[in-house]
Design an enzyme around this catalytic site. Structure first.
Site, short mmCIF file in Angstrom:
data_model
loop_
_atom_site.label_atom_id
_atom_site.label_comp_id
_atom_site.label_asym_id
_atom_site.label_seq_id
_atom_site.Cartn_x
_atom_site.Cartn_y
_atom_site.Cartn_z
CB SER A 1 -3.60 1.73 8.71
OG SER A 1 -2.46 1.64 7.89
CB SER A 2 -6.14 1.02 13.77
OG SER A 2 -5.02 1.04 14.63
#
Length: 684
Positions: free
Chosen positions: A369-370
């Protein structure tokens, strides 16, 4: 009157005739002398000329030094002695072999020298040292038919067996290793046989130089590292010219015996670091030196790096402590990587990997998700979503699979999607780009084209593309290929293609820098060597910040995503890192990529273990960023594992800001930096 004038006229021709006679006699004498020199003494003068030689010796100059951004020397030179061999134009293999045999008794031959021996070296050595046995490989009749030395040699080589080569003893191997180094050089050019010889070896060889024609002891230099292994992998190595690059270097004025950079900064900046050799030209006649001219050499240019060595040491300590504290949480090898850079200039301030620095450049992982900041900006630009658009976050069914966020988030807008790390919001962006309307199950349009389009957008941030860092051979990550529609959704949340930690740092730096992707670099300046110790010379080259590209997205959309990333660490909201406890304004994005890691049992069989890659990106201060950080901790097992990425990033970023007010300088070899205990950290 008339008679006087006539007498004067008669005097002029007489004088001219006398002058012509003198000139004639002089020319006759000159021609006679030239005839004597050319005809009578010509052969003797030719022999004398052959006995007179001009020999130019090139003495290596030290390579340039390396400094950190604050002027601390990080790579230095140290004096050492080397044994060299200079063959003459007509030196035979037998003469070289004789010298090698004598030299083997005087020095210790390194295992590395023996390891460099290739099979063809052994064959040639066997032929030279066993001429009678080599001759027996061919019959007299075969030799008469062949009548070609090259073909005869080729056939002899083919008939030499492994059993023949096994006759070569360990002592002969050492002799062969020495001779192999001798053969690498040109006539009249010194070739290093062994570097870094001991004082005892230097004394012994020096006493026997009279019986070792061509052998000499050369004053040389070797690289030393002031701060031991700190950042050492990135400095690179020096060594002999690689065989496959020999022509390249020879065409640029190098000699076969030269030492060159073979990796990382030493290789990348070889032309700058290379010293200017001293030249000593000697004219000898009948064995005696009759003239000599010397041209002084000069150390190579120095590199001033972007790296803060004190910060680098602190970061290395943080990474090591966190990894070893949570060692039981790793599925296989312990690993963690961090890159810290200035988002406005691209300067790398610190970069580290646990027991593998270069893994931050060359090991690629699913980042999870970064990367959602890039996905959101892509969605804005494509019109898949718009600022303040609400989507209901709930599990969705795609191709018989359930896809969802970590929890059901309900109705959320774009800012909340980043704050709470909604997967479903990103799924809808990907589906919209592919023309798929969830609920109607229609229709996936041009899935391969959508993959290409998404990769185009991600590449603008540096994800999956060349970072352009000033180092050779850096990975660009791995493409997951083209999958089904469900894989497209995984792609949007960082679970399909893989990226490196450096790429992740460049991505968050691009967002921090209002959409401008900067070229990351490790060299700030190149300077001439200074005659004054510990002082920098004049600037030769300034590595100014370079913009690689500006992402397609608008300023308003970039500002919107920046605000969303700031909410991640806001203690008054519901962000995924709301308890971070920063004392300065930070924007961040957490990431957790689900992975399956193959593990080998003791019996050699393999099985899969479910785990995660912990990733985290951040920049600060929010309004005027000067530091951007990416952390990747791969292959962590189980639920609720050790918070590696959060601890590493928080402590490293804190260290950066603390050093702005209190700087003590990096610690030299042998010194230890005090490490805070857990109680002190909690109080801070």
């Amino acid at each position: 009157m008339g008679n006087n004038k006539k007498k004067k006229r008669n005097h002029v021709p007489a004088r001219l005739n006398f002058l012509f006679l003198v000139v004639f006699l002089l020319f006759s004498a000159l021609i006679l002398r030239l005839g004597v020199v050319q005809i009578v003494q010509g052969e003797e003068y030719v022999k004398e000329l052959e006995r007179t030689t001009n020999v130019t010796a090139r003495i290596d100059a030290p390579r340039g030094l390396m400094y950190d951004r604050f002027g601390n020397i990080v790579v230095d030179n140290e004096l050492e002695l080397s044994i060299t061999y200079t063959p003459q134009k007509k030196t035979t293999h037998a003469e070289k072999l004789e010298v090698a045999q004598k030299l083997e008794k005087l020095i210790e031959v390194d295992e590395e020298m023996i390891d460099n021996i290739i099979p063809r070296d052994r064959i040639d050595y066997w032929i030279i040292t066993r001429p009678d046995e080599a001759k027996e490989k061919l019959t007299d009749e075969e030799r008469r038919k062949i009548n070609d030395p090259t073909e005869e040699y080729r056939l002899t080589v083919e008939r030499i067996t492994d059993e023949d080569l096994s006759e070569i003893t360990k002592q002969e191997e050492r002799v062969l290793a020495i001779k192999r180094e001798m053969d690498r050089g040109y006539a009249l050019a010194p070739q290093r046989i062994k570097q870094g010889i001991t004082e005892e070896e230097a004394h012994i060889v020096g006493e026997h130089l009279f019986e070792l024609p061509g052998v000499d002891i050369l004053r040389d230099s070797t690289r030393t590292y002031v701060y031991d292994d700190t950042f050492r992998s990135f400095f690179g190595r020096t060594g002999s010219i690689p065989r496959e690059k020999l022509d390249y270097y020879l065409s640029r004025g190098y000699e076969r015996s030269d030492q060159v950079g073979t990796s990382f900064l030493e290789l990348q900046y070889e032309e700058a670091l290379r010293g200017q050799k001293a030249l000593v030209e000697s004219v000898t006649s009948r064995g005696a030196v009759v003239g000599e001219r010397e041209q002084l050499g000069q150390r190579g240019n120095d590199l001033v790096l972007t790296v803060d060595m004190e910060l680098q040491q602190i970061v290395e300590g943080i990474v090591k402590k966190e990894v070893e504290t949570g060692a039981a949480s790793f599925i296989d090898e312990k690993a963690a990587y961090i890159v810290m850079m200035n988002p406005k200039t691209g300067e790398i301030l610190a970069m580290n990997g646990y027991e593998d620095d270069t893994g931050a450049l060359n090991k690629a992982y699913a980042m999870g998700s970064s990367i959602k900041g890039a996905t959101m900006l892509m969605g804005f630009h494509e019109g898949s979503v718009h600022p303040n658009k609400y989507i209901y976050d709930r599990p969705i069914q795609i191709g018989g699979q359930t896809k969802k966020s970590i929890s059901n988030l309900g109705s959320i807008n774009d800012l909340q999607a980043l704050e709470k790390s909604s997967n479903v919001y990103m799924f809808f962006i990907a589906m919209e780009m592919a023309g798929f309307r969830y609920g109607t199950n229609c229709c996936w349009n041009d899935i391969p084209g959508t993959y290409d389009k998404m990769r185009y957008y991600y590449s603008q941030f540096g994800l999956g593309s060349e970072t352009a860092i000033d180092l050779p051979s850096v990975s660009t990550g791995l493409s997951g290929g083209i999958g089904q529609g469900g894989n497209l959704l995984d792609f949007s949340i960082g679970q399909f293609d893989t990226y490196t930690t450096l790429q992740l740092a460049q991505y968050i730096s691009t967002i921090a820098n209002d959409g401008y992707r900067m070229q990351p670099h490790l060299v700030k300046e190149i300077r001439q060597p200074s005659p004054i110790k510990d002082e920098l010379g004049p600037v030769v080259y300034q590595n100014d910040p370079k913009i690689l590209n500006r992402i397609d997205m608008s300023d308003a959309h970039i500002k919107r995503v920046q605000d969303g990333l700031k909410r991640v660490v806001n203690p008054n909201l519901s962000g995924t890192w709301r308890n971070a406890g920063f004392s300065y304004d930070v924007a961040a994005k957490t990431g957790t990529a689900e992975v399956r890691v193959a593990v080998t049992r003791s019996d050699g069989t393999r099985y899969l273990v479910d785990g995660t890659n912990q990733t985290l990106v951040a920049y600060a201060p929010f309004d005027d960023p000067e530091i951007a950080v990416a952390v990747v901790v791969p292959h962590v097992r189980g639920k609720n594992p050790h918070p590696f990425s959060r601890n590493i990033l928080k402590q490293s970023m804190d260290a950066y800001f603390e050093l702005k007010d209190n700087r003590n300088g990096p610690l030299s070899n042998g010194e230890e930096r005090p490490v805070q205990n857990d109680e002190e950290e909690e109080n801070n």
